[in-house]
Scaffold this active site. Sequence first.
Site, PDB file in Angstrom:
ATOM      1  N   ARG A 228      36.530  57.008  42.091  1.00  0.00           N
ATOM      2  CA  ARG A 228      35.186  56.669  41.649  1.00  0.00           C
ATOM      3  C   ARG A 228      34.201  56.873  42.791  1.00  0.00           C
ATOM      4  O   ARG A 228      34.475  56.520  43.935  1.00  0.00           O
ATOM      5  CB  ARG A 228      35.117  55.212  41.189  1.00  0.00           C
ATOM      6  CG  ARG A 228      33.773  54.862  40.551  1.00  0.00           C
ATOM      7  CD  ARG A 228      33.536  53.376  40.489  1.00  0.00           C
ATOM      8  NE  ARG A 228      34.562  52.658  39.731  1.00  0.00           N
ATOM      9  CZ  ARG A 228      34.578  52.577  38.396  1.00  0.00           C
ATOM     10  NH1 ARG A 228      33.630  53.142  37.682  1.00  0.00           N
ATOM     11  NH2 ARG A 228      35.538  51.920  37.788  1.00  0.00           N
TER      12      ARG A 228
ATOM     13  N   ASN B   4      28.022  56.146  45.321  1.00  0.00           N
ATOM     14  CA  ASN B   4      26.640  56.631  45.406  1.00  0.00           C
ATOM     15  C   ASN B   4      26.655  58.154  45.311  1.00  0.00           C
ATOM     16  O   ASN B   4      27.147  58.837  46.211  1.00  0.00           O
ATOM     17  CB  ASN B   4      25.998  56.169  46.717  1.00  0.00           C
ATOM     18  CG  ASN B   4      24.522  56.534  46.791  1.00  0.00           C
ATOM     19  OD1 ASN B   4      24.116  57.649  46.479  1.00  0.00           O
ATOM     20  ND2 ASN B   4      23.710  55.578  47.201  1.00  0.00           N
TER      21      ASN B   4
ATOM     22  N   LYS C  32      24.484  60.355  45.666  1.00  0.00           N
ATOM     23  CA  LYS C  32      23.742  61.117  46.664  1.00  0.00           C
ATOM     24  C   LYS C  32      24.458  61.110  48.020  1.00  0.00           C
ATOM     25  O   LYS C  32      24.696  62.169  48.605  1.00  0.00           O
ATOM     26  CB  LYS C  32      22.336  60.526  46.807  1.00  0.00           C
ATOM     27  CG  LYS C  32      21.425  61.375  47.635  1.00  0.00           C
ATOM     28  CD  LYS C  32      19.945  61.234  47.343  1.00  0.00           C
ATOM     29  CE  LYS C  32      19.391  59.846  47.262  1.00  0.00           C
ATOM     30  NZ  LYS C  32      17.914  59.849  47.261  1.00  0.00           N
ATOM     31  N   THR C  33      24.816  59.917  48.498  1.00  0.00           N
ATOM     32  CA  THR C  33      25.418  59.865  49.838  1.00  0.00           C
ATOM     33  C   THR C  33      26.840  60.443  49.825  1.00  0.00           C
ATOM     34  O   THR C  33      27.269  61.048  50.809  1.00  0.00           O
ATOM     35  CB  THR C  33      25.428  58.432  50.399  1.00  0.00           C
ATOM     36  OG1 THR C  33      26.087  57.565  49.471  1.00  0.00           O
ATOM     37  CG2 THR C  33      24.015  57.933  50.623  1.00  0.00           C
TER      38      THR C  33
ATOM     39  N   GLN D   3      28.008  63.507  52.138  1.00  0.00           N
ATOM     40  CA  GLN D   3      29.128  63.435  53.078  1.00  0.00           C
ATOM     41  C   GLN D   3      30.129  64.562  52.828  1.00  0.00           C
ATOM     42  O   GLN D   3      30.664  65.159  53.759  1.00  0.00           O
ATOM     43  CB  GLN D   3      29.820  62.085  52.957  1.00  0.00           C
ATOM     44  CG  GLN D   3      30.063  61.454  54.306  1.00  0.00           C
ATOM     45  CD  GLN D   3      30.842  60.165  54.208  1.00  0.00           C
ATOM     46  OE1 GLN D   3      30.781  59.482  53.194  1.00  0.00           O
ATOM     47  NE2 GLN D   3      31.563  59.844  55.235  1.00  0.00           N
TER      48      GLN D   3
ATOM     49  N   GLY E 284      38.290  57.378  49.664  1.00  0.00           N
ATOM     50  CA  GLY E 284      37.276  57.739  50.649  1.00  0.00           C
ATOM     51  C   GLY E 284      36.827  59.194  50.566  1.00  0.00           C
ATOM     52  O   GLY E 284      37.587  60.071  50.160  1.00  0.00           O
TER      53      GLY E 284
ATOM     54  N   GLY F 292      35.067  60.645  53.335  1.00  0.00           N
ATOM     55  CA  GLY F 292      34.586  61.060  54.658  1.00  0.00           C
ATOM     56  C   GLY F 292      35.235  62.299  55.228  1.00  0.00           C
ATOM     57  O   GLY F 292      34.618  63.022  55.992  1.00  0.00           O
ATOM     58  N   GLU F 293      36.476  62.552  54.871  1.00  0.00           N
ATOM     59  CA  GLU F 293      37.195  63.589  55.599  1.00  0.00           C
ATOM     60  C   GLU F 293      37.738  64.729  54.732  1.00  0.00           C
ATOM     61  O   GLU F 293      37.905  65.842  55.207  1.00  0.00           O
ATOM     62  CB  GLU F 293      38.362  62.950  56.380  1.00  0.00           C
ATOM     63  CG  GLU F 293      37.858  62.038  57.473  1.00  0.00           C
ATOM     64  CD  GLU F 293      38.938  61.163  58.065  1.00  0.00           C
ATOM     65  OE1 GLU F 293      39.427  61.497  59.142  1.00  0.00           O
ATOM     66  OE2 GLU F 293      39.296  60.139  57.441  1.00  0.00           O
TER      67      GLU F 293
END
Lengths: 330, 730
Positions: free
Chosen positions: B621, B624, B626-627, B631, B694, B696-697
């Site tokens: 899920r 946000n 946009k963010t 990312q 996540g 981020g990566e």
Amino acid sequence: MKDFAYLSAPDVPTALQAIARPGARFLGGGTNLVDLMRQNIERPDTVIDITRLPLDRVEELPGGGLRVGALVRNSHLAAHRAVRERYPMLAQAILAGASGQLRNMATVGGNLLQRTRCAYFTDLSAGCNKRQPGSGCDAVGGFNRNAAVLGASASCVATHPSDMCVALAALDAVVELESVRGVRRVPLTGFHRLPGDTPQVETEIAADELITAVELPALPVAAASRYRKIRDRASYAFALVSVAAAMHARDGVITDIRLALGGVATRPWRAHQAERELLGAPATEESFRRAAEAELAAAVPQSQNGFKIELAQRAITATLRQLLTEGGAA
Amino acid sequence: MTTYVGEAVDRVDGTAKTTGGARFSAEYPYPDLAHAALVHATVARGRITRLDTTAAEAVPGVIAVLTHRNAPPLKPAPRVTPLNLATLASGTSVNYLNTDEVHWNGQPVAVVVAESPEAAQEAAHLVEVAYAHLPATVDFAAAEPDAKPQKSNLIMSGGAVKGDPEAALAAAPVALDLRYTTPPHHHNAIEPHATTAHWADGRLTLHDGAQNIYWTRDHLAMRFGIPKDDIRVLSPFVGGAFGGKTMVWPGTILAAMAAKATGRPVRLMLTREGVYRTVGGRTPSTQRVAVGADESGRMTALIHTSVTLTGRVGGGPEQVTSQTRHLYDAAAIRVQQNLVELDVLSNTVMRAPGESIGTFALEATVDELAYRLGVDPIELRARNEPARNPMDGKAFAHRKLRECFEQGAKEFGWAGRNPEPRSTRDGRWLVGTGVAAAYHPSWQFPANVTVRLSADGTALVRCGFHEMGMGGATAQAQIAADALGLPVEAVTVEYGDTRLPTGPGAGGSAQTASVAAALVAACEKLTRLARALARRTPGAAGASYPEILRLAGRDSIEARVGSDTRLGTAVGQLRFAGKLMSDRRRWVKAACGAQFCEVRVDADTGEVRVTRWLGVFDVGRVINAKTAASQLRGGIVMGIGMALAEETLVDPRTGRIMNASLSEYHVPVHADVPAIEIRYLDDPDPTMPLGLIGVGEVSITGVAGAIANAVFHATGRRIRDLPITLDKLL
């Protein structure tokens, strides 16, 4: 950064007097000098700000040339209508260099005096004959992918970094120098020296001289000209190879040619050998390639930059082909 | 009920950042603030034989020059113990300025403190140091053949084997055995590492750009020998980090030391060169990927081995072969990571450590196999898509890789692609397209949270997590707003301060999920409290939560998850370790995706330009829109850099980094990056908090592979050594 005296020269005579001080340096846009001061490569005692001098105009010369004041900003020169119409390669070369912000600051005179970006020149712990004569050249046997294949010596393999100067070399530009002793003119192609065994002496300029202008002679062939820069990313990188070229052909035969290379040599490299091959030759891919090979015949690679020889030949050929098929670009 | 979760809510710190109101670590004013600068060693290994600070001390404004002769004592870096994860935080094991030994080229050997940064820098230049050289091994390429197998530990397995892959490879009708190399990389966050340190009454306040403020606090407590409660670390804004601000590097320690020694608040902002010299980066690697397949393209053998480096004074292994345990259903598999120790600065984590470079080698090999077999690369992946984890048969928590490829193929227009290399030309450009899988394991760490609901209709969420630009506070405000039925503007989130309930480090793409788990639990507690209050309060039935408080005459109520007492922390870590172990026994959890790109290669010069990008990701899920998309896009930009340009140049003669600047270390500029299309399945992972994995990566993984594959399609050339610079294509 070392403390230094700062003075702002209101006129040329004052600037020429002030440069006699020991350890004095002229400050134009500061885009290279200030960086080097931060890195302690340059440690002037006095900085003479010359940006107020009245040398910031582009003037018409009789016969269709231009006289470019030494303090004209790079961005201004690149946008100048006469430059774009008569010397498109020059506008392109300037726009291929640095970033918009740097071009807004950098001056024409300062661009001529840019220092090399060789990694060993800017690292005080490394041996570099250019920075510290006699300390050796750590680029030989080190990271020399960016180094010169033409004009290098055992003591120095550093490239001249300027894009603008490559176009100026092709355009037969003349540098005007002034000192308290008077004014003299030096062709751009003779302004930068080969390193030989004195790589610390980079140009013909004397310690007390100020660049006041660069003159561009009328050169009809330059109206159809191109600057092609090849680098490791799309923008904001120095050239691995660059080519400034102007060519005129009539009935399939080359009747006029100007060719200079950047990124491959210790100074802005006028490709005289290739020009000789091309003048009067058929304007064909084979001629271009043969001329490119002739120009690079004297090239000497370092451990990591042998690719530049082939790349330069391909870039010359591709640029001339493009000039032939698409013409110059404004 | 979700009102905000999933929406493109503007970031809560957007205004502060765009107006200059956000204060970063080098921007904290103190009366009497002094400035520090570092002197770096210029040898790889040696001893200081002469040190002259006379000229430096004579520079006007210099307060002190600290060297190993006069620096305050520092306790040695702690031994790593699983009982205290903060022991992992040592950037290196060197006892800075407490030794005359030099262990890497760039190690700080002196710190100057002065009234201005300019005076400090000038004096640092004037410190004269001479060294006796000691033998040093700094050349990775030369030392790499002597690598030793990596030992397995709780966090990372060094190797594993299923079946007899070498025999299967030898017997395979179609086999490839390839070698890849990747160079060292540096993070290059836009904010150089900066610390402002202030001691008062034996207590230390530290403003420090950090990815784990608790590690920073605990590490400094160990080094300065003071209780950790006497240290407060504040890090409300971090200007990018990418792993580079996870460990405690010398600058942070030396800023605190300089402040202690001079009795002045001290600010130490590293120069860009200083970041390269004192903060580790990504290890270089050599990798072997071998694959065997039958004629139908089913993999019978898959072997992936790697060599990476660690510094002799720190750093660690990198899970280069991680994705190879999970992506393809080969009958026999072997993965093995190997290590070599060098006299260089410790390596450290950098965005998707392991998988970013590991997917390059694996996904390029899979593409090569597809060509060898004459099978479409996406079809080949589908034929080898496992139902369960190929290494050990564990269940996947959430595996939607196939769906990512299918959606991507449709949107990118993959169908009908002419697979023939050099088959498409547009003027001087050779055009090619490529795909690769993206894969990154998902993690979750313990987090303590308090949530306070006030009668005025506002809520305060407090948790010491980290905001390096990814939008963490915004995401948590959205989650709390939904849980409490409040407008998102009514929720304030406090983070980046060790006085707050202990938050997770920002790493492993785990922070949002980790905080969300605790936040959701805290909000449930809070709403139970509010409902209980409503039952005791006349007229409160059916009222909103703030209304209940007003009717009950209460200003606020608060709920807490987790405890920061010593016992509470131990219980929390134990519970976390237990859940981690049981989760790992049951499931393989990961984010994954499909990367699609188009490149153009100049037929004369070999210049490569990326002209199209589509990334389709399964990240569970999305909180946000946009963010998260931003990312994911950022990871692809970083991957483009890795594929085409980035390389830290370490001189093999001296161990010295020779391109310690943003002008010579080439990150992509705008002109190198095309419009990047991001899609995500938005399909919650039932095993994760709120179903989120996540972001981020995962998106840096697969990028270099996709580009290398597209370059092959364009040119017919396989480049197996990063970066893919034009000289390799001539």
